[in-house]
Design an enzyme around this catalytic site. Sequence first.
Site, PDB file in Angstrom:
ATOM      1  N   LYS A  60      41.056  37.303  42.175  1.00 43.70           N
ATOM      2  CA  LYS A  60      41.521  36.198  43.019  1.00 43.70           C
ATOM      3  C   LYS A  60      41.636  36.611  44.489  1.00 43.70           C
ATOM      4  CE  LYS A  60      46.561  36.459  42.571  1.00 43.70           C
ATOM      5  NZ  LYS A  60      47.759  35.849  42.026  1.00 43.70           N
ATOM      6  N   GLY A  61      41.687  37.919  44.716  1.00 45.38           N
ATOM      7  CA  GLY A  61      41.606  38.398  46.083  1.00 45.38           C
ATOM      8  C   GLY A  61      42.850  38.187  46.909  1.00 45.38           C
TER       9      GLY A  61
END
Lengths: 520, 520, 247, 247
Positions: C126-127
């Site tokens: 998801k970063g």
Amino acid sequence: MAQLFVDPAKVGRARDLAGRIADQVQARIDRHTTVSIERTALRLFGVAGTGSTGAPVANLVVDRLQQANVLGKGAVYWLGRALKDGGSDPVKAVERLLGQPGALSPLSMAEERALRDQMRREARAAAGELKRRVRERNAFKAGLQVGAFEGAPLRYVIVATGNIFDDIDQARAAAEQGADVVAVIRSTAQSLLDYVPQGATTEGFGGTFATQENFRLMREALDETSRRLGRYVHLTNYSSGLCMPEIAYMGAAERLDMLLNDAMYGILFRDINLWRTLCDQYFSRRICAYADITINTGEDNYITTADADEAAHTVVASQLINEAFAHRAGMKDERIGFGHSFEIDPDREDTLLRELALAMMVRELHPKSPVKYMPPTKHKNGDIFFAHVYDAMADLVAITTGQGIQLLGMMTEALHTPFLQDRHAALKSASYVYRAARHLGSDLTFKPEGIVARRQREVFDRALALLEETARDGMVAAIGRARFGDVARTETGGKGLSGVVQRADDYFNPFLEILEGRED
Amino acid sequence: MAQLFVDPAKVGRARDLAGRIADQVQARIDRHTTVSIERTALRLFGVAGTGSTGAPVANLVVDRLQQANVLGKGAVYWLGRALKDGGSDPVKAVERLLGQPGALSPLSMAEERALRDQMRREARAAAGELKRRVRERNAFKAGLQVGAFEGAPLRYVIVATGNIFDDIDQARAAAEQGADVVAVIRSTAQSLLDYVPQGATTEGFGGTFATQENFRLMREALDETSRRLGRYVHLTNYSSGLCMPEIAYMGAAERLDMLLNDAMYGILFRDINLWRTLCDQYFSRRICAYADITINTGEDNYITTADADEAAHTVVASQLINEAFAHRAGMKDERIGFGHSFEIDPDREDTLLRELALAMMVRELHPKSPVKYMPPTKHKNGDIFFAHVYDAMADLVAITTGQGIQLLGMMTEALHTPFLQDRHAALKSASYVYRAARHLGSDLTFKPEGIVARRQREVFDRALALLEETARDGMVAAIGRARFGDVARTETGGKGLSGVVQRADDYFNPFLEILEGRED
Amino acid sequence: MNLIRPYGDRRDDGLVQLAFTLPVPAGAKAKEAASQLVKKMGFKSVLVASMEPAGERFSVFVCYGRGDFALDFDRVEAPEVKHPKHGFDALNARIAERLGRPIVVVGACIGSDAHTTGIDAIFNMKGYAGDYGLERYPWFRAVNLGAQVEPAVLVAKAKELNADAILVSQIVTQRDIHKENVRALIEILKGEDLWGKAILVFGGPRIDHKQALDLGFDAGFGPGTRPSDVANYVYYRLCEKLGLPEE
Amino acid sequence: MNLIRPYGDRRDDGLVQLAFTLPVPAGAKAKEAASQLVKKMGFKSVLVASMEPAGERFSVFVCYGRGDFALDFDRVEAPEVKHPKHGFDALNARIAERLGRPIVVVGACIGSDAHTTGIDAIFNMKGYAGDYGLERYPWFRAVNLGAQVEPAVLVAKAKELNADAILVSQIVTQRDIHKENVRALIEILKGEDLWGKAILVFGGPRIDHKQALDLGFDAGFGPGTRPSDVANYVYYRLCEKLGLPEE
Ligand code: B12
Ligand code: B12
Ligand SMILES: Cc1ncc(COP(=O)(O)O)c(C=O)c1O
Ligand SMILES: Cc1ncc(COP(=O)(O)O)c(C=O)c1O
């Protein structure tokens, strides 16, 4: 949003009293002029620059007319007569005129009429030009964002380096960080000069001289910045002092958006003669009304000398008086920024509640006006970390109660005029608090018998009593008893009384006619 | 004060579900013991100090018993048997016992009974001594002021120099400036040690080792300070980790007032085995209940990893589960300090309203409990001036919503463990905000359909859904799906699983009997 | 030549704010001591703006001083990570085309440091801040060992995977523990084939590129780093190491 | 010998917080410049904790540094106003008895400085912080000229009243205007009989005793001064000047 817990009938009564207080004084204002008013009228006619001694030409002319005891007829009248004979140097022309035998005797009826008509035409042209510039500013502003968001107070910061070029650097930086209003603070004691200095200046103490050129330079820089940011950055300065009307005029000419302009500040805090200030405020406010300048009153100052808790009612009463005077000078509610402040001693209890009470009351007593909220100053000391939090509470009150303009507190208030980094911190903090509490005011209600509500009623009752007394005994008596700002002043004391002159029956001031809407 | 806008029926339902979740797990807890529980029981019997390798004697004994596969009967039982034969060194005695042929076969019925009775008597004496110290502390506290004023959150600050003597200096200074609670933060990764270090320590990283001697030294200093100030200064430490029960015991012995103690924290944030933590939390909480130690749960941590706005409901759900576990460990509501925090991203809008919504909800869902409110941490960066204001907003929420304990934010949160001057600023600021807003909470009400009320209901609904899911699928499954704190864990993963031991049918732990009120 | 100085009220006035604690009780002598100390630091016109007792035995000071410290800004050198930056798809396409194999990176927060959020921000699907993490890149093989990883374990994993890059996170920096940890890592690496081959990347909120270089890394990443910054850097540095011609 | 150093996390760690503005846009180079500047000030282990753009052409920095600045506290000398302190009635009684006449003091805030509250706090009947002002003391003849008083006017008044003490307030200190003002006052006084006779007292929020002594005053009073501090000081100093034996 803000809640008012005061009986509307009491509010009505208070406004009546304030009106009566102003009326008592206004009659006398209307019978006088001042050296500064006359200089202003001359300035509209292009009387600018300084003479060989460095004194402004407008001063030289007016002083000469006063010496000759003819100022009561109006400086513009004499200017007209002097220039009629040719020549373009007003000082020399007036000098020559007054030197002529019979110079003071009236002209023929026809000549008088022709002269006045001619001066009226010129005044209209000059005033029209002024108006045009104001309209231009308004149009420019209309195309830009104003403030952080709808309903956010305008973030007002001060620059005060003493050097207009440093001021410009710092004002630009402030604007880029979110400032909506830049105030250039004046050099210490400029308000006591009975002339306006000239040109760009670089050596003030605790502030920068208010000069027309400084106004121009700063407005130019802010125009550029506004355009770049897409957000309008307002400019403000101070007109209080011995040159209220002149500075208002220069502000109008250079498209200032606001001016500190209070009916009593000069009397109380600068020991300027009472009648001098009352006459000057009238004329200067007429200019503000004409030029869409928002005025800021100075009631915040009352509680920097008196105790903020004790004297809260004087703020409320004085605002109503200031309002009455402003109305009499043709100002619309939308242009009256009532000053008040968060000066309550942080060592006491429930100060946030007491502040909310007052801020809501000031807000709601003047629903159409852009109330100007000042930060804590007096109880700050060198502990900048504490001061920063103290200021944040003022930010919170400002957004929660919907203040129109907020002068942002500086954590270094007790130390020095603001540094770049001080303004940075203040703007960042205020922007955060506004965002965090954006809808807080509309989400909550105060209990009708709570501390906030009771405090409001208590303060208002005391304000009403003060207005009753002032209306009964007159404003002069009230000021004589130190009812406002803990300072007593007399009618004949203070600086600049000699500059107050009774108007002759045929007093002529075409600029005033225009401002009062009497020109046709 | 705080307002709850949630339907009481929903609250009832949520509590039922939480109870069910806890019950499902509790059955299994009751069938197990852990190395740490057993070490704790030994410590009550005076098994202290370290062996020649520096390892604590309690560890040496328990490890030996586990090797011998007999820990399921309870370490105290074996201790009793070992010492019955004379000698006073428990390690040697156990070694000798286990070395004997037939060592593991039971004694005669009578001997068994006599042994157990004897150990029970000793346990009662030791527990009585513990109780006496706790009563003494309670009496001492009863004679002193507690907190800034009635209704003010206790001002909780952290010391974390790594050196107990620096810690003491700084804790004293903090107390003198108004701190009500001092937390000595543990050295990085102590929670992963399966033993408790020994003695006064001066070399921790990011905190100071939790040792019984460090506890004693700090409590002694704070006793002296409390006496001098006339205000009680609480002491707290952390029991989470692989030694939850032991640290709880040491805390009780040294009269700590509070302990960080959460049913799930170790699982989620220290990757400690799920069953290990669940068993350990039970025993440690039994000790806290016995010793009048207020526990602080760790739901604040959920929103340091997950997004605070998104994950708010996990905090609420987890608190109800934590409560259910605490009740099952005999804890009174008055001793459960539910943790939550002001971790909302300051770049968003109306964060103060959203925070007020949650803080009021947590407060009102647990009306008898001293809710523990944590400051912003995650969204802080090195701008200490901004961070200080951000913290002040948390102070405001804390006093307005009546939080019981407030961990004060540090402006240098993003930089280093608190300096003396950081604590000074935090305490001064919090004390001001408490004073300024003392009665704010009781003077206002939020609109039932406003942003605050709606946000509360929205979060509660999501919490309820999470509890429904968790009750349906079980806590193990929910944790497996990263429902709490964004972290997934399995039953068999994590540290310390090998320290979980099934209780034998004749498991003997007289300390547990006392704690569970089963002693007679 | 572009001399710069601190700017308080007016340009080049050299004004600086300082705050510190002294282990002495508040009083005239303490205030004078604070003032003398600030003068020792080279400041003039020292104002002790506030002296607050911090308990009975300490005082906290806020001071302002005017220092004649100037710097030629033109001569300040700040090494910066510099290379073009591609979007997610573009970078993947480039790796596919020019390297023809996924880039292998292994990362961990080493030592007793248990803060995972930093390294996770770089790795997790998801970063961070709206930017995908390395695990999402089809042309990266990204292995995140999490926190509290012993240097030796990280090195072993890197060897096992024949990693192109080793990503190290350090959040706890009290008394320079992070430096100790990475020095230990470097020592272990020096004995390995990976040394000189694998790209060494250091990150954390109190790390910067310069410091990372000094510690023997190829690059350092500080607060606010996005995964794509790291992805692009590793790609370009790898091309460089492999001697691939500039595009 | 009692060496003291700033104390952040641990005793004597020398940690100091600094904040300042540089006239350069934020960026890696600006950050490095800030760090170098702080090192020039003599700090080690410099951490640039935050760099914030303050508009487009300035940056504001918060830094922490470890400085090896130590001071022998035993050798710090802070001149202090020292004398017994009496209550309102006791002091009046003493003056009556030992001097037999009221003490004459004249005060003003000089120059263009219009801040009256400081000098008023010392003079006005109602006083300050619950302490009566000098005007209330029957055995003081206290004349407050207010603010924006020219030095010459103050001196003239002091001569006229044959003042025992001259009390000067200065609140505005921007670019040392207060020093200019008091130097002008001292210059005028030097030509007068009062010189050496009248006690010279200087006060204001950024004034301290030491500074006042340096500027040629007998004493200086800073923030939080109470009227009774001044009354007692003037009494004792006057006795001293008059050669009255110690009590
Ligand atoms: C969240 C948090 C925690 C959480 C951690 C949860 C988790 N799973 O990570 C919990 C509550 C568990 C925790 C515990 C502790 N914490 Co902590 N914690 C924080 C906090 C509040 C935020 C950190 C964070 O998550 N930031 C968000 C991430 C995304 O940012 P980041 O780490 O900077 O990462 C970015 C960049 O730096 C970079 N980056 C980072 N690593 C890497 C690696 C590479 C290769 C690259 C390219 C880039 C990169 O990219 C990331 C994205 O931009 C900070 C304070 C703060 N505001 O910074 C304190 C802080 C880091 N914690 C601290 C301490 C001391 C601890 C404890 C040791 C306290 C204790 N004794 O109990 C414990 C124990 C932890 C341990 N054993 O290490 C201190 C460290 C002080 C110091 N300078 O040494 C801080 C600064 C707080 C303080 N002021 O005391 N903590
Ligand atoms: C109130 C105030 C005003 C009021 C003054 C009202 C009045 N009648 O005095 C108003 C609003 C009018 C005002 C105006 C201005 N102000 Co002003 N003001 C303040 C403020 C907020 C509080 C000062 C105060 O009243 N303190 C309370 C008194 C009781 O404390 P005190 O003065 O320190 O006095 C105590 C001691 O110092 C000592 N003491 C003082 N004098 C003496 C003398 C003797 C003999 C002794 C023994 C002791 C003594 O005893 C007193 C009692 O303990 C300060 C900021 C602050 N928080 O300090 C700014 C401040 C002093 N103002 C400032 C400025 C710049 C101005 C203006 C010049 C701004 C402008 N350009 O318009 C104007 C113009 C004034 C002028 N011509 O001088 C600056 C000065 C900066 C500097 N370092 O030079 C300050 C610091 C604000 C700021 N950060 O910019 N101000
Ligand atoms: C109404 C008003 N005018 C003017 C001023 C300042 O003007 P001066 O230049 O006279 O100090 C103030 C100060 O706050 C004010 O409130
Ligand atoms: C419940 C709980 N226990 C323990 C800790 C810290 O413990 P550790 O020493 O494991 O980092 C925290 C941290 O905030 C916590 O919330």
